[in-house]
Write a protein that holds these residues in place. Structure first.
Motif, short mmCIF file in Angstrom:
data_model
loop_
_atom_site.label_atom_id
_atom_site.label_comp_id
_atom_site.label_asym_id
_atom_site.label_seq_id
_atom_site.Cartn_x
_atom_site.Cartn_y
_atom_site.Cartn_z
N GLU A 200 0.71 -1.27 0.10
CA GLU A 200 0.07 0.01 -0.16
C GLU A 200 0.79 1.23 -0.01
O GLU A 200 0.46 2.42 -0.67
CB GLU A 200 -0.92 -0.21 1.12
N ASP A 201 2.03 1.17 0.86
CA ASP A 201 2.61 2.54 0.87
C ASP A 201 4.15 2.35 0.27
O ASP A 201 4.95 3.37 0.36
CB ASP A 201 2.79 2.72 2.46
N GLY A 202 4.70 1.34 0.10
CA GLY A 202 6.05 1.13 -0.51
C GLY A 202 6.92 0.78 0.50
O GLY A 202 6.62 0.59 1.78
N PRO A 203 8.24 0.55 0.19
CA PRO A 203 9.07 0.06 1.09
C PRO A 203 9.52 1.08 2.05
O PRO A 203 10.68 0.51 3.21
CB PRO A 203 10.37 -0.44 0.08
N GLU A 204 9.36 2.25 1.80
CA GLU A 204 10.00 3.28 2.72
C GLU A 204 9.25 3.18 4.12
O GLU A 204 8.36 2.64 4.39
CB GLU A 204 9.57 4.68 2.22
N ASN A 205 10.08 3.28 5.09
CA ASN A 205 9.68 3.31 6.28
C ASN A 205 9.43 1.83 7.11
O ASN A 205 8.76 1.78 7.95
CB ASN A 205 8.51 4.35 6.92
N LEU A 206 9.96 0.77 6.48
CA LEU A 206 9.84 -0.60 6.63
C LEU A 206 11.22 -1.11 6.84
O LEU A 206 12.11 -0.69 6.08
CB LEU A 206 9.09 -1.38 5.54
N PRO A 207 11.35 -1.97 8.02
CA PRO A 207 12.78 -2.80 7.97
C PRO A 207 13.06 -3.43 6.62
O PRO A 207 12.16 -4.23 6.27
CB PRO A 207 12.56 -3.25 9.23
N LYS A 208 14.14 -3.55 6.12
CA LYS A 208 14.68 -4.29 5.01
C LYS A 208 14.86 -5.68 5.64
O LYS A 208 15.59 -5.83 6.28
CB LYS A 208 15.97 -3.60 4.39
N PRO A 209 14.14 -6.69 4.93
CA PRO A 209 14.35 -7.86 5.12
C PRO A 209 15.62 -8.53 4.95
O PRO A 209 16.35 -8.38 3.86
CB PRO A 209 13.24 -8.92 4.73
#
Length: 366
Positions: free
Chosen positions: A239-248
């Motif tokens: 929904e929002d993209g990879p920004e502000n998410l921890p990179k797996p």
């Protein structure tokens, strides 16, 4: 390994005549209208999105996670299969060995060699026939098949691609907007303590496909919150993209000796943590020392004897500028006999309106 996927697909695609022979009755899932109508892609279920994985790819266009249920039992069927394969291969080896010795003019024992050749031939030919004719339906669930089921979430095309063996439904394409979580919902069930993978569902109410498609993703867990955290991670990515998410941390498709260790050791640790009996601890000692290495070795052998196929070209290029969007899966994508079985199983996916107490007719009935 693919037992769960196979049973789900088998139950949804077999013809009525076969179902009667196996004495399998139809059983309606009776899902609630409020659950299948809800847009689960917009509803946040966790404040702690986590990438538990294992993930194979993560970029601005798509993320890819391992799919498949019962990965934590992978290796058991491998050892059973290898034991059964030992019968034709060993008998074939000894048969050839006696033929060579007979050819090398060991005439002193010619009668013994001929008897041995006849005996091993009698064992070899029926056993090799049974292995390739019937047992292949068993060993293909863990050997000589796709190494790992993969699920790719493409945020550009807003589609979900599931790569499975053909006998488990094959590769399918569905809209992201039609996805539903399978381990939690409005009913309040969180599958806590069940050691299951995170299930996602594409219900026919939304997809228009006569039956539901389900697939497990990620690792097995006993914690109900883990399902919600990883679901939230994927939802926010789409929904929002990879920004502000921890990179797996990305895993490899290649066979590795340690891949099966985590899946096999976690249930043992859980059993030890939740047991108050000294007997359980004593039973776990030989499990750790003997069975764990055996299970792990079986997992590694299974990976080595499988392969990881590429996605179809249209899926590999999906989301790139100027490239076509993959066609969604429809009933016509399957052979006529499979279509018949699917159509006969569609009544199992009824939807109940809680307000009226009646089933909703959404074009999935006669």
């Amino acid at each position: 390994m693919y037992i769960g996927e196979y049973l789900l697909w088998f139950g949804n695609s077999i013809k009525k005549e076969t179902r009667k022979k196996l004495e399998m009755s139809y059983s309606s899932s009776d899902m609630k209208l409020s659950e299948v109508e809800k847009d689960w892609t917009k509803a946040s279920v966790s404040n702690n999105p986590r990438a538990i994985g294992p993930y194979y790819a993560y970029n601005d266009r798509y993320l890819e996670i391992r799919g498949g249920m019962f990965e934590n039992f992978r290796g058991i069927l491998t050892w059973i299969s290898l034991l059964i394969f030992f019968i034709p291969f060993s008998s074939g080896y000894y048969c050839i060995n006696h033929i060579i010795m007979l050819y090398c003019c060991e005439t002193a024992k010619i009668a013994g060699h001929i008897i041995a050749i006849i005996f091993y031939s009698i064992v070899f030919f029926p056993s090799i026939y049974l292995c390739f004719r019937y047992f292949r339906y068993v060993y293909r669930l863990e050997l000589f098949t796709i190494r790992h089921i993969r699920v790719r979430f493409n945020r550009v095309t807003r589609q979900v691609y599931i790569q499975r063996p053909k006998y488990c439904g094959g590769t399918v394409v569905f809209k992201w907007d039609h996805i539903m979580p399978g381990n939690f919902g409005d009913s309040g069930s969180d599958m806590n303590g069940t050691n299951m993978v995170n299930l996602i569902v594409f219900h026919p109410y939304k997809t228009g496909f006569p039956i539901a498609h389900s697939v497990g993703i990620g690792k097995n867990t006993y914690k109900g919150q883990d399902y919600k955290d990883e679901w939230e991670f994927i939802r926010r990515y789409m929904e929002d993209g990879p920004e502000n998410l921890p990179k797996p941390r990305l895993s490899t498709h290649l066979p590795m000796p340690f891949h099966g260790l985590g899946g096999h050791i976690s249930p043992m640790i859980h059993a030890a943590q939740n047991s108050k009996s000294i007997v359980m601890y004593l039973l776990l000692i030989p499990v750790f020392l003997i069975l764990l290495p055996v299970y792990t070795a079986g997992y590694f052998i299974s990976e080595c004897l499988c392969w990881q196929p590429r996605w179809p070209k249209v899926i590999r290029q999906a989301g790139k500028k100027g490239k076509p969007i993959p066609k969604e899966t429809t009933l016509s994508d399957y052979p006529p006999d499979v279509q018949k079985g699917i159509l006969e199983s569609r009544l199992e996916w009824c939807v109940l309106d809680e307000k009226t107490g009646k089933y909703v007719d959404y074009g999935n009935s006669d």
